[in-house]
Write an enzyme that holds these catalytic residues in place. Sequence first.
Site, short mmCIF file in Angstrom:
data_model
loop_
_atom_site.label_atom_id
_atom_site.label_comp_id
_atom_site.label_asym_id
_atom_site.label_seq_id
_atom_site.Cartn_x
_atom_site.Cartn_y
_atom_site.Cartn_z
N HIS A 97 39.93 64.76 5.42
CA HIS A 97 40.09 65.81 4.41
C HIS A 97 38.78 66.52 4.04
CE1 HIS A 97 44.18 64.66 4.14
NE2 HIS A 97 44.09 63.70 3.25
N HIS A 100 47.82 69.20 -0.99
CA HIS A 100 48.06 67.76 -0.91
C HIS A 100 48.82 67.23 -2.13
CE1 HIS A 100 47.33 63.57 0.07
NE2 HIS A 100 46.66 63.92 1.16
N GLU A 148 52.48 67.63 3.99
CA GLU A 148 51.33 68.53 4.17
C GLU A 148 51.52 69.36 5.44
OE1 GLU A 148 47.96 65.63 3.97
OE2 GLU A 148 49.62 64.43 3.28
C1 BGC Z 1 46.68 60.96 4.87
C2 BGC Z 1 46.63 59.53 4.41
C3 BGC Z 1 45.58 59.44 3.34
C4 BGC Z 1 45.95 60.35 2.22
C5 BGC Z 1 44.88 60.34 1.18
C6 BGC Z 1 47.05 61.81 3.72
O1 BGC Z 1 47.03 63.15 4.12
O2 BGC Z 1 47.58 61.13 5.92
O3 BGC Z 1 46.32 58.67 5.47
O4 BGC Z 1 45.42 58.14 2.87
O5 BGC Z 1 46.11 61.65 2.69
O6 BGC Z 1 45.37 60.50 -0.04
#
Ligand code: BGC
Length: 393
Positions: A147, A221, A358
Site C-alpha cells: 500500500h 480501502h 478494493e
Molecule cells: C491486503 C491485506 C492487508 C490489508 C491491510 C489488504 O488490501 O490485501 O493483506 O492486510 O489490506 O489492511
Amino acid sequence: MPTSTLIRNSFAAAFRVVLVAVVALALSLVAVPPAQAAGGGPSITKKYFGTLSGGKKIDIYTLRNSNGMRVKILTYGGILQSIEVPDSRGRLADVALGFDKLSDYVKQSPYFGCITGRYANRIAKGRFTLDGKTYQLATNDGPNHLHGGNKGFDKRVWQAEPFRRHNSVGLALTYTSPNGEEHYPGTLRAKVVYTLTDDNQIRMDYRATTSRPTVVNLTNHTYFNLRGEGNGRILGHEMRINASHYTPVDKTLIPTGKIARLGGTPLDFREPTAIGDRINSKNQQIVRGGGYDHNYVLDSRGHGLDLAAKVVEPESGRVLEVITDQPGLQFYSGNFLDGTLRGTSGHLYPKRSGFALESQHFPDSPNHKNFPSTVLRPGDVYRTTTIYAFSTM
Ligand code: BGC
C-alpha cells in the site's frame, strides 16, 4: 386540602407523567425514516477534525444527499471516515469501520477508508524494474512493499475542494507526490473526486499524471460492515463476485503469476454465498490468506464500468454493489483485525468484523508481464472510476 383530594391530585399528576412518557415512546417508535424527516437538497459542510504532530490541521467534510445518506471524508488520507446508509426500514447506520480521533488514524489504522497509493497492495520485495532501471521501495509488510510504503497516500494531507450539483455533492481531493517519494520515480499529481449522488452512490473518480515513467495503482480501502460498524462480524453477509479467475498467492501473499480458475474452489463467489460458509476451509489459498485476501480477475477484465461484486446483509437488508472499470478486485475479509481496535461506535473490532472490496490492478503487476500494465508515462493520464452503490432488499 383534604388528604383524599391530595392523593387524587398526585395520582393524576403521576398518571400524566406516565401518559406523556408512553406517547413519547410511541412517537419515537413510529418509523419516521430519518432520511425523509431530514429533507432538503444535497449539502456539504466542513469541520475541524484534529491536528497532526507537525501542526497541520485536518478537516472533516460531511456530505449529505437528498435522502439523508451521509458520508464523512477526512483531508488526512482522503479517508471515508463514516458512511451512513438506511436499512430496509429506513434506519441509518454507519457501515464503514473507522475512528473518531485523528490520533487513532495516525497511530494504528489498518488502512480504514483511505486512498491507497501509489501502489495499492503488494510489490514483491519492494522491487521492480522499469525501462532497465531497478527501483527499491520500502518493505513494510514482511519481505514486501504494501500500500505505497511507510508513508503512502493514506497518510498524506490532501487539498480539498467541495462542490455541489443538482443531484449530487462532492469533494475533489488532490495530492502531489514529489519525485522519489517512497522511492517511486516521477512527480505524481493525483486527484480523487468523491461524489455522493441522490441515488445513494459514492462515486470515486481517480486521475493521475507523472513527470517520469512510473507505476501507479490507486484504490479506496474502506472496510464495510453492512450491519453497522462495531455490530459483530461480517460472516453472514452474502457475497457475489463476478469473476471466474483469480491470482493465487505464495506464503507472503505475492501472486505466483498464474491466473487460475475459481470453479470448484471455496474462493468461487459467482453464486451468492455467505462469507463465513467456507472461510475456515483447508484450501491452501485460504489458509495462506488467513481467510479471503485475494485478487479476483473480474470477468469484465477492466473493459468499462461493470458490476464487480454485490453484497447482501440479510438482517438489515442493506445491499452494497461495487461497480468498477478496473481489471481486479481484492476481497479481504478483515482477517488481521484482532479485537484490539476500538472504532467510531466505541466497540472493539473483532477478527472479520469488516471486509474490503478494493478495485485495482493486480498485486505485484510491475513484476508480471502477463498482468495488465500499471506503467504510467509522462503525457498519459491514469483514469479510473469505482462506485459503491447502496440500496436495500
Ligand atoms: C491486503 C491485506 C492487508 C490489508 C491491510 C489488504 O488490501 O490485501 O493483506 O492486510 O489490506 O489492511
